[in-house]
Motif scaffolding. Structure first.
Motif, PDB file in Angstrom:
ATOM      1  N   UNK A   1      24.763  31.474 -10.897  1.00 18.04           N
ATOM      2  CA  UNK A   1      24.698  32.151 -12.202  1.00 18.04           C
ATOM      3  C   UNK A   1      25.211  33.588 -12.074  1.00 18.04           C
ATOM      4  N   UNK A   2      24.929  34.251 -10.950  1.00 18.08           N
ATOM      5  CA  UNK A   2      25.482  35.589 -10.713  1.00 18.08           C
ATOM      6  C   UNK A   2      27.006  35.519 -10.632  1.00 18.08           C
ATOM      7  N   UNK A   3      27.523  34.471 -10.020  1.00 17.14           N
ATOM      8  CA  UNK A   3      28.973  34.273  -9.931  1.00 17.14           C
ATOM      9  C   UNK A   3      29.571  34.103 -11.325  1.00 17.14           C
TER      10      UNK A   3
ATOM     11  N   UNK B   1      39.228  30.704  -3.888  1.00 12.74           N
ATOM     12  CA  UNK B   1      38.048  31.091  -3.134  1.00 12.74           C
ATOM     13  C   UNK B   1      37.835  32.589  -3.362  1.00 12.74           C
ATOM     14  N   UNK B   2      36.703  32.928  -3.978  1.00  7.68           N
ATOM     15  CA  UNK B   2      36.445  34.303  -4.416  1.00  7.68           C
ATOM     16  C   UNK B   2      35.115  34.794  -3.855  1.00  7.68           C
ATOM     17  N   UNK B   3      35.112  36.032  -3.362  1.00  9.10           N
ATOM     18  CA  UNK B   3      33.890  36.667  -2.881  1.00  9.10           C
ATOM     19  C   UNK B   3      33.209  37.384  -4.051  1.00  9.10           C
TER      20      UNK B   3
ATOM     21  N   UNK C   1      27.319  39.288  -0.118  1.00  2.81           N
ATOM     22  CA  UNK C   1      28.305  38.568  -0.904  1.00  2.81           C
ATOM     23  C   UNK C   1      28.442  37.150  -0.379  1.00  2.81           C
ATOM     24  N   UNK C   2      29.065  36.305  -1.178  1.00  2.00           N
ATOM     25  CA  UNK C   2      29.343  34.931  -0.771  1.00  2.00           C
ATOM     26  C   UNK C   2      30.681  34.519  -1.362  1.00  2.00           C
ATOM     27  N   UNK C   3      31.413  33.745  -0.589  1.00  2.00           N
ATOM     28  CA  UNK C   3      32.685  33.198  -1.080  1.00  2.00           C
ATOM     29  C   UNK C   3      32.438  31.785  -1.586  1.00  2.00           C
ATOM     30  N   UNK C   4      33.046  31.478  -2.729  1.00  2.00           N
ATOM     31  CA  UNK C   4      32.972  30.115  -3.249  1.00  2.00           C
ATOM     32  C   UNK C   4      34.167  29.891  -4.170  1.00  2.00           C
ATOM     33  N   UNK C   5      34.380  28.641  -4.509  1.00  2.00           N
ATOM     34  CA  UNK C   5      35.513  28.262  -5.346  1.00  2.00           C
ATOM     35  C   UNK C   5      35.230  28.566  -6.808  1.00  2.00           C
ATOM     36  N   UNK C   6      36.238  29.109  -7.470  1.00  2.00           N
ATOM     37  CA  UNK C   6      36.165  29.370  -8.904  1.00  2.00           C
ATOM     38  C   UNK C   6      37.403  28.806  -9.573  1.00  2.00           C
ATOM     39  N   UNK C   7      37.201  28.418 -10.811  1.00  2.00           N
ATOM     40  CA  UNK C   7      38.298  28.045 -11.686  1.00  2.00           C
ATOM     41  C   UNK C   7      38.110  28.815 -12.976  1.00  2.00           C
TER      42      UNK C   7
END
Length: 180
Positions: A137-139, A110-112, A94-100
């Motif tokens: 793209x998976x995110x 910040x979402x995993x 998994x990876x955490x990154x910013x989402x809106x």
């Protein structure tokens, strides 16, 4: 639906409902809805959108990754409508990154997410397709798929410390990104 695509926002009960499967692929309104989602993503600088976000509780989402004001380093992918999508498999990584979210304006979290997902869906032309999506793209896919399950990204944020306003995100995160 109006000519100018409208996005429903957090608090509207349709965002918390599990979307209904699309049973009749030949339904004429389906192609209109797909075109509406394409227009909404373009108009609102979205890299993805799901039918519940425009007030339609159907299992339909769109992945439309491209650089935008909201995601300047997004990879390009042709806008891809996906009917009755499902996740076949996913990576353990998994990876955490910013989402809106267009339905949660002004907030980033910040979402995993899984780094890779294998998905199956029906194209707008009625063909069943399998694809593997990775990283950004998976995110997008997982974020939009959550909308079909009655979830928003805020449900996946681990702590309120992992939230910021869109303005602070632009100042702190986007301004520090290397340009392509």
């Amino acid at each position: 639906m109006t000519n100018q695509p409208q996005i429903i926002e957090l608090g509207n009960p349709i965002l918390r409902k599990t979307a209904e499967p699309i049973k009749n692929l030949a339904e004429p309104q389906l192609q209109t809805l797909i075109d509406y989602l394409l227009a909404a993503a373009e108009t609102h600088n979205g890299v993805g959108i799901a039918a519940p976000q425009v007030g339609v509780s159907k299992r339909l989402l769109l992945v439309a990754s491209r650089p935008t004001l909201r995601y300047p380093n997004a990879p390009y992918m042709p806008p891809t409508p996906m009917l009755n999508p499902r996740i076949i498999a996913h990576s353990n990584e998994t990876a955490k990154d910013w989402e809106g979210c267009l339905s949660v304006p002004g907030i980033r979290g910040l979402v995993s997410r899984h780094r890779e997902v294998e998905v199956e869906y029906i194209t707008r032309n009625g063909k069943t397709k399998r694809q593997i999506f990775t990283d950004f793209v998976a995110r997008i896919f997982q974020h939009e798929y959550d909308h079909l399950e009655g979830k928003v990204f805020l449900d996946r944020v681990e702590s309120s410390l992992d939230l910021m306003t869109e303005n602070e995100y632009q100042k702190q995160v986007i301004s520090s990104l290397p340009t392509r």
